[in-house]
Design a protein around this motif. Structure first.
Motif, short mmCIF file in Angstrom:
data_model
loop_
_atom_site.label_atom_id
_atom_site.label_comp_id
_atom_site.label_asym_id
_atom_site.label_seq_id
_atom_site.Cartn_x
_atom_site.Cartn_y
_atom_site.Cartn_z
N ILE A 93 -12.02 30.69 37.68
CA ILE A 93 -13.48 30.69 37.51
C ILE A 93 -13.88 31.69 36.43
CG2 ILE A 93 -15.67 31.26 38.63
CD1 ILE A 93 -14.45 30.17 41.24
N ALA A 94 -13.27 32.88 36.48
CA ALA A 94 -13.59 33.90 35.48
C ALA A 94 -13.24 33.41 34.08
CB ALA A 94 -12.83 35.19 35.79
N ASN B 49 -4.47 34.16 50.21
CA ASN B 49 -4.90 35.15 49.23
C ASN B 49 -4.55 34.73 47.80
OD1 ASN B 49 -6.05 36.90 51.07
ND2 ASN B 49 -4.20 38.13 51.32
N ILE C 294 -6.97 31.94 46.74
CA ILE C 294 -8.34 32.41 46.51
C ILE C 294 -8.45 33.18 45.20
CG2 ILE C 294 -10.13 33.98 47.34
CD1 ILE C 294 -9.35 33.18 50.18
N PHE C 295 -7.56 34.14 45.02
CA PHE C 295 -7.68 35.00 43.83
C PHE C 295 -7.25 34.27 42.56
CE2 PHE C 295 -8.12 38.19 47.06
CZ PHE C 295 -8.97 39.11 46.49
N SER C 296 -6.33 33.34 42.68
CA SER C 296 -5.99 32.53 41.50
C SER C 296 -7.17 31.64 41.11
CB SER C 296 -4.76 31.67 41.79
OG SER C 296 -3.62 32.48 42.01
N ALA C 297 -7.87 31.11 42.12
CA ALA C 297 -9.06 30.31 41.83
C ALA C 297 -10.15 31.17 41.20
CB ALA C 297 -9.57 29.64 43.10
N LEU C 298 -10.31 32.40 41.71
CA LEU C 298 -11.30 33.30 41.12
C LEU C 298 -10.96 33.61 39.67
CD1 LEU C 298 -11.89 35.83 44.05
CD2 LEU C 298 -13.46 34.07 43.22
N ALA C 299 -9.67 33.77 39.39
CA ALA C 299 -9.25 34.00 38.01
C ALA C 299 -9.59 32.80 37.14
CB ALA C 299 -7.76 34.29 37.95
#
Length: 238
Positions: free
Chosen positions: A87-88, A77, A80-85
């Motif tokens: 990307i954002a 988790n 994934i969410f660090s990568a999404l951050a």
């Protein structure tokens, strides 16, 4: 870095994000070979990527390899969410770069359309005095080309930095992730400060943008108006 207080990091973040838009616009402009191309913007994105790589990859890897207290716990988790951050953040940086280019291109198109209209109007005007007035107006219009091209670009930073905190706050009202359970949602009824804050942000953004428009309108009103078509100078008294 532990010696820096929290407000020190806040000031540094504000300084970095506040200077990002004008700096990246100028850098991309300097890297552009000719107007209308995107090579300069892509090169500026590449430079941002290199900076991100150094600050976001090289330095963390070095610190994690040298310090015992820098070892993370590699959870799915978190990754994934660090990568999404990431990307954002990257998408935001890219959008700022292309927003600047699109703003200049839009203003340039409008400028050229208005310029062409004035040229055609002057060419079709049979009255010499009115023709001279139109040509004078055209000359003054062309002298303000640089300012005209920046007319939309000045909106970018105020809108971004007004929109981002509102989205951040609204998302925080409904998304409450917990350890191991990222998809935990609920609605917290906000206090009166939230709508007031949103109103103040909107008002502040409006005032920033309106002040620019008011200044331009004031300059236009102060400028000498061209002689109307067909106007005849009043006869001198005998």
């Amino acid at each position: 870095m532990n010696n820096i207080p929290w407000w020190g990091y806040v000031l540094l973040a504000g300084l970095a994000w506040g200077t990002y838009v004008p700096i990246i616009f100028y850098g991309g402009t300097e890297l552009t070979t000719r107007p209308g191309t995107i090579g300069g913007r892509l090169a500026s994105i590449l430079c941002v990527g290199v900076a991100y790589f150094v600050l976001g990859v090289v330095i963390p890897v070095v610190l994690m390899s040298l310090r015992d207290d820098a070892q993370p716990e590699w959870k799915t988790n978190g990754l994934i969410f660090s990568a999404l951050a990431g990307i954002a953040g990257a998408v935001g940086a890219i959008c700022v770069i292309f927003a600047s280019k699109a703003a200049v291109d839009t203003a340039k198109g409008e400028f050229e359309a208005e310029e062409s209209a004035l040229v055609a109007k002057a060419a079709a005007e049979p009255n010499p005095e009115a023709k001279t007035a139109i040509e004078t107006e055209l000359k003054e219009f062309r002298s303000g080309r640089g300012k005209y091209l920046a007319s939309y670009r000045i909106y970018i930073a105020p809108l971004i930095f007004a929109l981002a905190p509102m989205i951040n706050t609204l998302l925080s009202l409904v998304w409450h992730p917990k350890p191991g359970a990222p998809f935990h949602f609920g609605f917290d009824v906000p206090s009166w400060q939230l709508p007031v804050g949103i109103l103040l942000v909107a008002l502040g953004t409006f005032l920033v943008l309106y002040s620019k428009e008011a200044a331009e309108a004031k300059k236009t009103a102060a400028a000498p108006r061209p002689v109307p078509v067909g106007a005849v100078a009043p006869a001198k008294p005998a």
